[in-house]
Design a protein around this motif. Sequence first.
Motif, PDB file in Angstrom:
ATOM      1  N   THR A  89       0.832  -1.207   0.000  1.00  0.00           N
ATOM      2  CA  THR A  89       0.000   0.000   0.000  1.00  0.00           C
ATOM      3  C   THR A  89       0.863   1.251   0.000  1.00  0.00           C
ATOM      4  N   LEU A  90       2.080   1.146   0.556  1.00  0.00           N
ATOM      5  CA  LEU A  90       2.995   2.285   0.595  1.00  0.00           C
ATOM      6  C   LEU A  90       3.369   2.747  -0.812  1.00  0.00           C
ATOM      7  N   TRP A  91       3.242   1.841  -1.777  1.00  0.00           N
ATOM      8  CA  TRP A  91       3.547   2.201  -3.166  1.00  0.00           C
ATOM      9  C   TRP A  91       2.274   2.335  -3.999  1.00  0.00           C
ATOM     10  N   ARG A  92       1.107   2.417  -3.320  1.00  0.00           N
ATOM     11  CA  ARG A  92      -0.131   2.646  -4.064  1.00  0.00           C
ATOM     12  C   ARG A  92      -0.045   4.008  -4.750  1.00  0.00           C
ATOM     13  N   GLY A  93      -0.436   4.040  -5.978  1.00  0.00           N
ATOM     14  CA  GLY A  93      -0.332   5.278  -6.734  1.00  0.00           C
ATOM     15  C   GLY A  93       1.037   5.470  -7.368  1.00  0.00           C
ATOM     16  N   PHE A  94       1.815   4.364  -7.479  1.00  0.00           N
ATOM     17  CA  PHE A  94       3.162   4.456  -8.057  1.00  0.00           C
ATOM     18  C   PHE A  94       3.126   5.036  -9.470  1.00  0.00           C
ATOM     19  N   ILE A  95       2.189   4.542 -10.289  1.00  0.00           N
ATOM     20  CA  ILE A  95       2.126   5.001 -11.684  1.00  0.00           C
ATOM     21  C   ILE A  95       1.778   6.491 -11.774  1.00  0.00           C
ATOM     22  N   PRO A  96       0.724   6.966 -11.055  1.00  0.00           N
ATOM     23  CA  PRO A  96       0.474   8.414 -11.121  1.00  0.00           C
ATOM     24  C   PRO A  96       1.594   9.259 -10.521  1.00  0.00           C
ATOM     25  N   ILE A  97       2.270   8.716  -9.495  1.00  0.00           N
ATOM     26  CA  ILE A  97       3.406   9.461  -8.924  1.00  0.00           C
ATOM     27  C   ILE A  97       4.515   9.572  -9.965  1.00  0.00           C
ATOM     28  N   TRP A  98       4.808   8.452 -10.636  1.00  0.00           N
ATOM     29  CA  TRP A  98       5.822   8.464 -11.686  1.00  0.00           C
ATOM     30  C   TRP A  98       5.380   9.359 -12.846  1.00  0.00           C
ATOM     31  N   SER A  99       4.089   9.287 -13.171  1.00  0.00           N
ATOM     32  CA  SER A  99       3.554  10.118 -14.251  1.00  0.00           C
ATOM     33  C   SER A  99       3.689  11.600 -13.927  1.00  0.00           C
ATOM     34  N   ARG A 100       3.678  11.908 -12.636  1.00  0.00           N
ATOM     35  CA  ARG A 100       3.861  13.302 -12.211  1.00  0.00           C
ATOM     36  C   ARG A 100       5.335  13.650 -12.107  1.00  0.00           C
ATOM     37  N   PHE A 101       6.120  12.773 -11.466  1.00  0.00           N
ATOM     38  CA  PHE A 101       7.534  13.055 -11.247  1.00  0.00           C
ATOM     39  C   PHE A 101       8.320  13.159 -12.550  1.00  0.00           C
ATOM     40  N   ALA A 102       8.042  12.258 -13.494  1.00  0.00           N
ATOM     41  CA  ALA A 102       8.825  12.237 -14.740  1.00  0.00           C
ATOM     42  C   ALA A 102       8.734  13.570 -15.482  1.00  0.00           C
ATOM     43  N   PRO A 103       7.511  14.046 -15.820  1.00  0.00           N
ATOM     44  CA  PRO A 103       7.450  15.341 -16.514  1.00  0.00           C
ATOM     45  C   PRO A 103       7.816  16.519 -15.616  1.00  0.00           C
ATOM     46  N   THR A 104       7.434  16.442 -14.331  1.00  0.00           N
ATOM     47  CA  THR A 104       7.747  17.545 -13.418  1.00  0.00           C
ATOM     48  C   THR A 104       9.255  17.744 -13.298  1.00  0.00           C
ATOM     49  N   THR A 105       9.957  16.644 -13.031  1.00  0.00           N
ATOM     50  CA  THR A 105      11.407  16.717 -12.878  1.00  0.00           C
ATOM     51  C   THR A 105      12.065  17.198 -14.158  1.00  0.00           C
ATOM     52  N   THR A 106      11.622  16.638 -15.284  1.00  0.00           N
ATOM     53  CA  THR A 106      12.222  16.988 -16.568  1.00  0.00           C
ATOM     54  C   THR A 106      12.008  18.461 -16.897  1.00  0.00           C
ATOM     55  N   ILE A 107      10.750  18.918 -16.820  1.00  0.00           N
ATOM     56  CA  ILE A 107      10.446  20.307 -17.180  1.00  0.00           C
ATOM     57  C   ILE A 107      11.108  21.273 -16.204  1.00  0.00           C
TER      58      ILE A 107
END
Length: 300
Positions: A265-283
């Motif tokens: 459960t600690l990693w629930r939402g892994f995909i949306p977190i990655w979906s946010r982190f990837a573009p956020t970090t890059t931009i």
Amino acid sequence: MSIQQRKPSVLATSPAAPSLLQQVGMAGTAAVITVTFIHPIDVVKTRIQISSEYGALGMGGTVKKIAGAEGVTALWKGVNAAWLRESSYTSLRLGLYEPCKVAFGCTSPETTTFAKKFAAGSAAGALGSLAGNPFDVLKTKMMASEGKGAPSITGTAKELLKNQGIAGFYRGIDSNVLRAMVLNGTKMACYDQAKGVVVSVTGMQKSSLIVQFLSAASAGFFMTCTVSPFDMIRTRLMNQPADAKIYNNALDCFTKIVKNEGPLTLWRGFIPIWSRFAPTTTIQLVIFEQLRGIMGMKAL
């Protein structure tokens, strides 16, 4: 001798290094621009983390449910609080990274180790988190609120102050600081390290947009792996109802989640977190690096 004599003249004609305030300002500008576009992913991530119902729907189902029940603009709930958070938290954790590197002794390639980069990123993240926590609490509450009416930041702040006092704005501060330390340490150290690898493999310059893009994308993935548990705990602590204290602190929250819902459960939402982190970090990092170049600073 001729080389030594030429060095001062080059330095003398180089643009003056921006002040600390300018560095923080550049970081804040990059962060506010980025969050404006990425915020809907954060809303979806937050809903999935606080509700098993949204968790079962996944990203697509959550977007559909929010848009259908609350309207498309609901995906930008809390964006004004997010702007304030980025202006305080992210401006400091990005803008203070280089000064922190110097403070930790990263003055030459030989003395600049991964551990020192991680420590510098963690220190900058902790300082930023202390400044941004009140806006983080407001943002989380506004994103989690359901219904067609968009909550106002002043109304949310007044209600929080009335029910919980000033301490309410620092709810989850322990987990938030830990999260910020892990997040920024991973982000900046992995980005810095990845740039060295990409440069050595491709032969491109550190200032290359391609190098910055590939390095930032790599950092985004590793951030998701390390930060997800801290992000879950922070979200649960910040979103506790005013009239009930489900978790006493970060450790208690961690223990109860693992015991009652299972460790994954600690990693629930892994995909949306990655979906946010990837573009956020890059931009964020690409804009920050470009602004550094405009101000006459070398690439990180």
